[in-house]
Design a protein around this motif. Structure first.
Motif, PDB file in Angstrom:
ATOM      1  N   UNK A  30      -6.766   1.065   6.105  1.00 21.03           N
ATOM      2  CA  UNK A  30      -6.928   0.034   4.944  1.00 21.03           C
ATOM      3  C   UNK A  30      -7.603   0.580   3.839  1.00 21.03           C
ATOM      4  N   UNK A  31      -8.560   1.678   4.003  1.00 16.11           N
ATOM      5  CA  UNK A  31      -9.006   2.402   2.743  1.00 16.11           C
ATOM      6  C   UNK A  31      -8.335   3.051   2.166  1.00 16.11           C
ATOM      7  N   UNK A  32      -7.365   3.834   2.774  1.00 15.51           N
ATOM      8  CA  UNK A  32      -6.371   4.644   2.248  1.00 15.51           C
ATOM      9  C   UNK A  32      -5.471   3.685   1.291  1.00 15.51           C
ATOM     10  N   UNK A  33      -5.025   2.584   1.673  1.00 16.16           N
ATOM     11  CA  UNK A  33      -4.303   1.536   1.050  1.00 16.16           C
ATOM     12  C   UNK A  33      -5.155   0.957  -0.187  1.00 16.16           C
ATOM     13  N   UNK A  34      -6.309   0.872   0.078  1.00 14.22           N
ATOM     14  CA  UNK A  34      -7.341   0.323  -1.210  1.00 14.22           C
ATOM     15  C   UNK A  34      -7.274   1.198  -2.342  1.00 14.22           C
ATOM     16  N   UNK A  35      -7.352   2.635  -1.684  1.00 17.75           N
ATOM     17  CA  UNK A  35      -7.303   3.659  -2.720  1.00 17.75           C
ATOM     18  C   UNK A  35      -5.943   3.969  -3.492  1.00 17.75           C
ATOM     19  N   UNK A  36      -5.109   3.686  -2.761  1.00 19.54           N
ATOM     20  CA  UNK A  36      -3.753   3.916  -3.138  1.00 19.54           C
ATOM     21  C   UNK A  36      -3.391   2.805  -4.287  1.00 19.54           C
ATOM     22  N   UNK A  37      -3.742   1.745  -3.640  1.00 18.36           N
ATOM     23  CA  UNK A  37      -3.575   0.427  -4.799  1.00 18.36           C
ATOM     24  C   UNK A  37      -4.352   0.558  -6.278  1.00 18.36           C
ATOM     25  N   UNK A  38      -5.364   1.095  -5.909  1.00 18.91           N
ATOM     26  CA  UNK A  38      -6.668   1.211  -7.135  1.00 18.91           C
ATOM     27  C   UNK A  38      -6.021   2.199  -8.033  1.00 18.91           C
ATOM     28  N   UNK A  39      -5.536   3.573  -7.435  1.00 20.30           N
ATOM     29  CA  UNK A  39      -4.976   4.504  -8.299  1.00 20.30           C
ATOM     30  C   UNK A  39      -3.963   3.934  -9.021  1.00 20.30           C
ATOM     31  N   UNK A  40      -2.964   3.299  -8.556  1.00 26.26           N
ATOM     32  CA  UNK A  40      -1.888   2.667  -8.996  1.00 26.26           C
ATOM     33  C   UNK A  40      -2.151   1.900 -10.049  1.00 26.26           C
ATOM     34  N   UNK A  41      -3.239   1.177 -10.135  1.00 28.80           N
ATOM     35  CA  UNK A  41      -3.697   0.274 -11.098  1.00 28.80           C
ATOM     36  C   UNK A  41      -4.794   1.042 -12.087  1.00 28.80           C
ATOM     37  N   UNK A  42      -4.898   2.114 -12.263  1.00 25.73           N
ATOM     38  CA  UNK A  42      -5.788   2.716 -12.974  1.00 25.73           C
ATOM     39  C   UNK A  42      -7.283   2.485 -12.790  1.00 25.73           C
ATOM     40  N   UNK A  43      -7.605   2.294 -11.298  1.00 25.70           N
ATOM     41  CA  UNK A  43      -9.279   1.834 -11.022  1.00 25.70           C
ATOM     42  C   UNK A  43      -9.303   3.096  -9.935  1.00 25.70           C
ATOM     43  N   UNK A  44     -10.670   3.226  -9.679  1.00 31.43           N
ATOM     44  CA  UNK A  44     -11.342   4.096  -8.727  1.00 31.43           C
ATOM     45  C   UNK A  44     -12.168   3.502  -7.620  1.00 31.43           C
TER      46      UNK A  44
END
Length: 197
Positions: A30-44
């Motif tokens: 789940x943490x990996x998925x969140x990191x991927x989603x945040x990266x795709x949306x220019x978030x960290x």
């Protein structure tokens, strides 16, 4: 897994059996998925601002088999014994002793300051300060405190008694100080607030 989103915070909750390996695979994926989603949306995902709390019945047995850190966004995050969530201090056994201590210290800080100002305040001004700065600490998220043992609730009663004494010194009204029985704790707090307002 459950999650809650607040303004700039995300809280994740996962329930596991004591025999589950730590960290659970569902949490890491789940943490990996969140990191991927945040990266795709220019978030960290800020690992250095993240906190981890384990809620357990027997903390000693868990500490023997659990690591002391978990990796979030390649940043090692220490497992905390307590964290603050929306202004409430949660500890790993949900005893709420740190929360009671925090309320007690904050309330008595304000009670001491208000008592110094009492001579130059009106009755209404004293009541307003007590309610704004003292009873608000007791009332905030008090539903989590309603099932605590009387020995912990006694500390909150001490705060109320001290606040009532300050108001009493400004008035000729009689105030009876009584220990609030904890099943009625929430409702009695509301009535006391309405009485003074």
């Amino acid at each position: 897994m459950e999650f809650y989103l607040y303004a700039s915070d995300t809280q994740m909750y996962i329930y596991t059996k004591p025999s589950t390996s730590f960290p659970p695979s569902a949490l890491t994926s789940c943490l990996k998925d969140i990191k991927t989603w945040m990266s795709n949306n220019f978030l960290k995902l800020n690992g250095n601002k993240s906190e981890v709390l384990l809620l357990v019945q027997n903390l000693h047995s868990l500490k023997q088999r659990c690591p002391t850190t978990i990796s979030i966004d390649d940043y090692p995050v220490q497992i905390s014994s307590q964290v603050k969530s929306l202004g409430v201090i949660l500890d790993s056994t949900l005893s709420f002793i740190p929360q009671i201590n925090n309320i007690f210290l904050a309330a008595f800080f304000h009670i001491r300051n208000i008592s110094r100002l009492c001579s130059s305040l009106s009755q209404h001004g004293t009541q307003t300060l007590i309610h704004t700065l003292v009873t608000s600490h007791i009332h905030y998220c008090n539903v989590i405190l309603s099932a605590l043992p009387n020995k912990l609730l006694h500390w909150l009663q001490i705060i109320q008694d001290s606040a009532a004494r300050i108001i009493k010194t400004k008035s000729s009204d009689h105030i009876t100080l009584t220990l609030i029985p904890h099943p009625d704790f929430l409702f009695n707090n509301r009535l006391i607030t309405n009485f003074y307002c």
